[in-house]
Scaffold this active site. Structure first.
Site, short mmCIF file in Angstrom:
data_model
loop_
_atom_site.label_atom_id
_atom_site.label_comp_id
_atom_site.label_asym_id
_atom_site.label_seq_id
_atom_site.Cartn_x
_atom_site.Cartn_y
_atom_site.Cartn_z
N ALA A 68 15.14 -43.95 -89.67
CA ALA A 68 15.60 -42.92 -90.61
C ALA A 68 14.65 -41.74 -90.57
O ALA A 68 13.48 -41.87 -90.20
CB ALA A 68 15.66 -43.50 -92.03
N ASP A 69 15.18 -40.61 -90.95
CA ASP A 69 14.35 -39.42 -91.13
C ASP A 69 14.86 -38.68 -92.36
O ASP A 69 16.07 -38.44 -92.49
CB ASP A 69 14.39 -38.51 -89.91
CG ASP A 69 13.34 -37.42 -90.03
OD1 ASP A 69 12.16 -37.73 -89.78
OD2 ASP A 69 13.69 -36.30 -90.44
#
Length: 188
Positions: A68-69
């Protein structure tokens, strides 16, 4: 479930994923996080999540990789981590009595599938006084946090409204994460 790897060194993502009762290991990829010319913020968080997942998948091809970012966005600009007390106060002055967005790109990748999704959450802050800022800075909580705040901590008192996933603002939208894991058959 297949061998699940969280491609992140974020303690908040680790804690959120543990809330789901999943067993996983952590491998944190080292990637270039530079925003590309004319890249939208949506494309940016997706690209980074996918790059993180694929980087770990190369090392562990039989695993299911979750990456994830998260970016905090105000007026179409990414608001990063504070570099100093003055910088934190500048960030809070921008966010005071305003709505900002938190965007997280999530990617779940296996050798045969790669699923990506972007989750948006809108967060509104109260008017922040200089005293509010001084007190909050003194806690040490804003250090190392995008937007210079942690919604799961002391900063919750400044949030007047949230539209969307709370866990997204912390760093990993759990509902959407589970849906992606199911889509790649990593969960029943």
């Amino acid at each position: 479930m297949a061998n699940l790897i969280l491609a992140s060194s974020s303690p908040r993502r680790r804690e959120l994923l543990q809330q789901l009762g999943l067993t996983f290991e952590i491998l944190s990829p080292d990637i270039d996080e530079t925003v590309l010319v004319n890249e939208s913020i949506t494309d940016y968080v997706c690209r980074l999540a996918e790059t993180k997942a694929q980087t770990v998948l190369i090392r562990r091809p039989h695993a299911t990789v979750l990456a994830a970012d998260t970016s905090l966005v105000f007026n179409d600009q990414i608001i990063g981590k504070p570099e100093s007390k003055q910088h934190a106060f500048e960030i809070w002055s921008l966010l005071s009595e305003q709505v900002h967005e938190v965007l997280t790109g999530i990617c779940v990748a296996t050798a045969v599938s790669c699923q990506t999704k972007v989750v948006r959450t809108r967060v509104e802050f109260q008017k922040l006084s200089l005293d509010d800022m001084e007190r909050y800075w003194a806690t040490g909580e804003p250090l190392g946090k995008a937007g210079a705040y942690a919604i799961q901590g002391i900063a919750a008192q400044y949030v007047t409204r949230i539209e969307g996933s709370y866990s997204n603002v912390v760093g990993l939208p759990l509902h959407e994460t589970v849906q992606l894991l199911k889509a790649v058959k990593a969960l029943n």
